[in-house]
Design a protein around this motif. Structure first.
Motif, PDB file in Angstrom:
ATOM      1  N   ARG A  94     -27.897  -0.117 -13.769  1.00  0.00           N
ATOM      2  CA  ARG A  94     -29.270  -0.221 -13.285  1.00  0.00           C
ATOM      3  C   ARG A  94     -30.127  -1.027 -14.266  1.00  0.00           C
ATOM      4  NH1 ARG A  94     -33.467   3.000 -13.594  1.00  0.00           N
ATOM      5  NH2 ARG A  94     -32.249   4.594 -14.662  1.00  0.00           N
ATOM      6  N   ASP A  98     -29.413  -4.712 -13.774  1.00  0.00           N
ATOM      7  CA  ASP A  98     -30.039  -5.169 -12.515  1.00  0.00           C
ATOM      8  C   ASP A  98     -31.546  -5.332 -12.691  1.00  0.00           C
ATOM      9  OD1 ASP A  98     -27.577  -5.126 -11.353  1.00  0.00           O
ATOM     10  OD2 ASP A  98     -27.857  -3.202 -10.327  1.00  0.00           O
ATOM     11  N   THR A  99     -32.140  -4.384 -13.376  1.00  0.00           N
ATOM     12  CA  THR A  99     -33.583  -4.451 -13.611  1.00  0.00           C
ATOM     13  C   THR A  99     -33.924  -5.681 -14.460  1.00  0.00           C
ATOM     14  OG1 THR A  99     -33.653  -2.047 -13.593  1.00  0.00           O
ATOM     15  CG2 THR A  99     -35.552  -3.170 -14.542  1.00  0.00           C
ATOM     16  N   ASN A 115     -33.746  -8.743 -12.491  1.00  0.00           N
ATOM     17  CA  ASN A 115     -34.844  -8.797 -11.522  1.00  0.00           C
ATOM     18  C   ASN A 115     -36.190  -9.168 -12.137  1.00  0.00           C
ATOM     19  OD1 ASN A 115     -33.128  -8.185  -9.462  1.00  0.00           O
ATOM     20  ND2 ASN A 115     -34.047  -6.213  -8.939  1.00  0.00           N
TER      21      ASN A 115
END
Ligand SMILES: *[C@@H]1O[C@H](CO)[C@@H](O)[C@H](O)[C@H]1NC(C)=O
Length: 309
Positions: free
Chosen positions: A203, A206-207, A210
């Motif tokens: 996560r 991914d963050t 992003n």
């Protein structure tokens, strides 16, 4: 800031007082004798002057019951051919540092993933490639160790297990934090760091990917480090405590050479302790040519110094 305050307990170096004295002395020396070359010589000797980046050998305790799988992930020179002068000048650095990493990984039984720059997403500056590259490999190993291309292993006798043990304080993989960083005068550094196989790490990456508003083109900064700093700086204290560790000594695995420029003299005067903790000295595990222009020259110089003739 939360990340700064929440660190695992560390052994305080015994020579603390001598350190303090030195930290006070260095800027004074500079004020009274404008002798940056002397500072360079002194800083280069930091380890013989009593600095400790890694607590004294406790290898036996560092070895976990189960052998963990490590992968060093870095950039290779493949895919750079035919890109013109700029590509070629970077190419010498990539080939030399990749060879250095290959030898280190082979000696310790770690895997090495060297990826072509820009291959992951040509839509962002190459430095961002690390995020997707790590994400794609996260499930294959216990730990990934990201290496920017302008880094060299200068003390291959030091194992990654020992480095992690010195930060985490135990060798229980399941109870370990997920992200192991160092910080310099600008905050956490994205050039060298460890990330553990876990849901949290997936996560996290991914963050990070992003955070598109941080992407920068056309300067020496590509925005990936600023995004990392932003994310780590905005975690709750609980999340930081559970998942992130910042090594007390930057020189544990991310040392910077000290070059006598106005900027580095200024930093030495105003941030003596940070400079001291991060300066490259003989015996350090890794050197990182962060912010230096002549990466090629530096790489060959350091490789020559550490290669027994
Ligand atoms: C990242 O962005 C993608 C696409 O917008 C989205 O599907 C995903 O949930 C986001 N992940 C995180 C962790 O922010």
């Amino acid at each position: 800031m939360a990340a700064r305050e929440r660190r695992s307990p560390h052994h305080r170096p015994r020579l603390r007082h001598r350190h303090l004295l030195l930290l006070l002395l260095l800027p004074l020396l500079l004020l009274f004798f404008p002798l940056p070359p002397l500072s360079a010589v002194l800083l280069r000797r930091a380890n013989s002057l009593g600095r400790r980046c890694l607590p004294l050998a406790d290898d036996h305790r560092a070895l976990p019951g189960q052998r963990l799988s490590f992968s060093i992930v870095t950039l290779s020179d493949e895919g750079l051919s035919g890109r013109g002068a700029r590509g070629r000048s970077f190419r010498g650095v990539l080939a030399a540092t990749a060879r250095n990493k290959r030898a280190y990984a082979a000696a310790h039984g770690y895997s090495l993933a060297a990826l072509p720059p820009g291959a992951v997403d040509p839509g962002r500056p190459p430095a961002w490639s690390k995020v997707l590259a790590l994400r794609a490999r996260l499930r294959r190993h216990h730990w990934l160790f990201w290496n920017d291309a302008d880094t060299v292993v200068t003390n291959p006798g030091i194992s990654l297990e020992r480095i992690l043990f010195s930060v985490i304080g135990h060798s229980d993989f399941d109870a370990s934090p997920d992200l192991i960083l160092t910080e310099d005068v600008n905050g956490v550094n994205a050039g060298l760091f460890f990330i553990r196989r876990s849901k949290w790490s997936e996560r996290f990456l991914d963050t990070w990917w992003n955070h598109t508003s941080f992407v920068q083109f056309g300067s020496t900064k590509s925005g990936d480090n600023a995004a990392l700093k932003h994310i780590v700086g905005h975690l709750s204290p609980e999340e930081t405590q559970a998942h992130v560790r910042i090594a007390k000594m930057q020189c544990l695995f991310n040392s910077y050479p000290w070059v006598a420029t106005w900027k580095s003299v200024h930093r030495l005067i105003f941030h003596p302790s940070t400079t001291w903790k991060g300066v490259y000295s003989d015996g350090d595990f890794m050197v990182h040519f962060a912010g230096l222009n002549d990466k090629r020259g530096w790489t060959s110089k350091v490789l020559r110094e550490i290669t027994p003739s």
